[in-house]
Design an enzyme around this catalytic site. Structure first.
Site, PDB file in Angstrom:
ATOM      1  N   GLU A 275       0.824  -1.215   0.000  1.00 20.16           N
ATOM      2  CA  GLU A 275       0.000   0.000   0.000  1.00 20.16           C
ATOM      3  C   GLU A 275       0.855   1.261   0.000  1.00 20.16           C
ATOM      4  OE1 GLU A 275      -2.005  -0.393   3.730  1.00 20.16           O
ATOM      5  OE2 GLU A 275      -3.361  -1.950   3.043  1.00 20.16           O
ATOM      6  N   PRO A 276       1.690   1.457  -1.001  1.00 17.55           N
ATOM      7  CA  PRO A 276       2.506   2.677  -0.995  1.00 17.55           C
ATOM      8  C   PRO A 276       1.673   3.904  -1.355  1.00 17.55           C
ATOM      9  CG  PRO A 276       2.902   1.427  -3.005  1.00 17.55           C
ATOM     10  CD  PRO A 276       1.910   0.637  -2.209  1.00 17.55           C
ATOM     11  N   ARG A 278       3.109   7.621  -0.365  1.00 20.92           N
ATOM     12  CA  ARG A 278       4.093   8.678  -0.547  1.00 20.92           C
ATOM     13  C   ARG A 278       5.047   8.377  -1.700  1.00 20.92           C
ATOM     14  NH1 ARG A 278       5.740  11.870   3.807  1.00 20.92           N
ATOM     15  NH2 ARG A 278       5.023  10.232   5.203  1.00 20.92           N
ATOM     16  N   CYS A 346      -1.724  33.963  10.011  1.00 19.82           N
ATOM     17  CA  CYS A 346      -1.389  34.684  11.235  1.00 19.82           C
ATOM     18  C   CYS A 346      -0.985  33.774  12.381  1.00 19.82           C
ATOM     19  CB  CYS A 346      -2.573  35.551  11.634  1.00 19.82           C
ATOM     20  SG  CYS A 346      -2.996  36.651  10.296  1.00 19.82           S
TER      21      CYS A 346
END
Ligand code: LLP
Length: 421
Positions: A275-276, A278, A346
């Site tokens: 399940e790659p 990245r 901010c």
């Protein structure tokens, strides 16, 4: 390797100059390369050649329909972790028997959705989930194929927020209790137990923790077979890291990973799933942003850019490093200056890099964040009422907007005002 290179002094996504996309869609935006996505998928697919296997892309990394369709057409399955992802996978044309359902908190509605629409398997993470899945399947007169995710108690040696394989993490069933839980699962008529699932973390840059975990899975497989369970499939999760900083030591290649899988699990004759996320999408995407101001502070200069933490949260959330490069190629040997690179949101956490050496840049210049394809657009928000930024896909010399930037009205008009107000 990716397909974002300088050609004739300008950064290109494949054959398309990035500045041209910026002129067409405005900044900031994400741009993905089809060739890079396909190359990374193919590397994994080839790494497991000769073993019965399926590469199930972990679509949480980047889940745009066009990206899913690109990978699905190449033969990828999908790893989904929510009803939303299941629907996205189906909408992109992924066949149900190539969709794996992971995740520690699947709801009854999500389980029903997948049982109705079809599923390759559920990766079950707890006994209460097992009970709910069994009851739901029986009520629907069907049988749910499952693996059980075991937690091998292995230190993945990655950032604490993305390690999942230690006993203190919320994931899976302690491997020490696995036999007992498999015994229980076998008594449930709504379930068909077909294998084991393991995933120990993300952005692993060393094969040793994988190998440790997979050896434990191999032992467990034999033990469970001896107990009489059918063990036909092993889901090995994702997690192989990518090089984020170009001067970093390179993580292992998919081919090294594949060799290790053969070494540790090849003798079992199981079908292998990985399940790659990245490694398929990470280096296939850039975030491109424009410099608004160069502000001289006390002892430091700030590059204030129009991208912010809401667009790419990884540096704020995981102290992650992304290489940030000018879109116009610096002349060789150009002097470098030190900048803190920040967005307009901010809070001080809206900082992408501190004391980063860069060729001098000026207001109006474009910069590109490399390795932003995974966990970039999918983790973005509209904090500070900044509309989600567009996504663009390139293939060769063509590009297309695959998610447009919402207008301010679209963003505001999603809110509704009660009648009584
Ligand atoms: N399978 C399971 C069960 C997972 O939980 C994950 C990622 C993957 C596969 C894919 O892992 P990959 O190959 O992408 O490492 N947002 C974080 C990463 C979170 C990963 C969560 N699970 C980041 O930006 O670094």
């Amino acid at each position: 390797m990716d397909h974002f290179l300088y050609k004739n002094g300008v950064l290109c996504a494949e054959d398309v100059p990035v500045a041209g996309i910026a002129a067409a869609v405005g900044t900031p935006f994400y741009v993905y390369s089809t060739a890079t996505l396909l190359r990374h998928f193919t590397l994994f697919d080839e790494a497991l050649e000769g073993i019965d296997h399926l590469v199930c892309y972990a679509m949480k990394a980047a889940s745009n329909q066009a990206i899913l369709k690109t990978l699905a057409q190449a033969g990828a399955g999908m790893d989904v972790v929510s009803g939303g992802e299941y629907r996205r996978a189906k909408a992109a044309g992924v066949p149900a028997d190539k969709i794996v359902f992971s995740g520690v908190g699947k709801t009854a509605a999500e389980i029903r959705l997948a049982l109705e629409g079809g599923i390759r398997q559920f990766n079950v993470e707890s006994e209460p989930e097992m009970a709910l899945l069994d009851a739901t399947a029986r009520a629907m007169n069907t049988v749910a194929p499952i693996t059980i995710r075991v937690n091998p108690d292995v230190d993945a040696k990655t950032h604490a927020k993305i390690a999942t394989g230690k006993s203190e993490n919320k994931f899976g069933i302690p491997i020490s209790r696995a036999r007992e839980v498999y015994r229980l699962a076998a008594t449930m008529p709504g379930l068909r137990v077909i294998g084991i699932d393991v995933h120990i973390g993300s952005q692993l840059t060393d094969l040793a923790p994988f190998e440790q975990a997979y050896r434990k899975v191999a032992d467990l497989t034999e033990m469970l077979r001896a107990d009489g369970h059918e063990m036909m499939r092993l889901d090995l999760g994702g997690g192989l890291g990518i090089p984020y900083a170009r001067d970093n030591q390179a993580p292992p290649l998919p081919s090294d990973y594949g060799a290790m899988v053969r070494r540790t699990l090849g003798h079992l004759g199981c079908e292998i799933e990985i399940e790659p996320g990245r490694l398929i999408a990470g280096n296939a995407g850039l975030m491109v942003s424009e410099v608004i101001y160069v502000k001289s502070g006390e002892g430091r200069d700030f590059l204030i850019i129009d991208g912010a933490m809401n667009d790419l949260i990884r540096p704020a959330m995981y102290e992650a490093w992304h290489d940030i490069i000018p879109v116009v190629e610096p002349v060789p040997g150009a002097e470098q200056a030190k900048y803190d690179i920040v967005g307009p949101v901010c809070e001080s956490g809206d900082t992408f890099a501190r004391e980063r050496m860069m060729p001098p840049v000026a207001s109006g210049d474009l910069v590109a964040f490399r390795s932003a394809g995974a966990y970039g657009a999918v983790m973005s928000s509209e904090y500070n009422s900044r509309p989600l930024i567009p996504e663009v896909l390139v293939r060769g010399d063509q590009f297309a907007v695959i998610r447009p930037r919402p207008t301010f009205d679209e963003m505001i008009n999603r809110d509704t005002i009660p009648e009584w107000l």
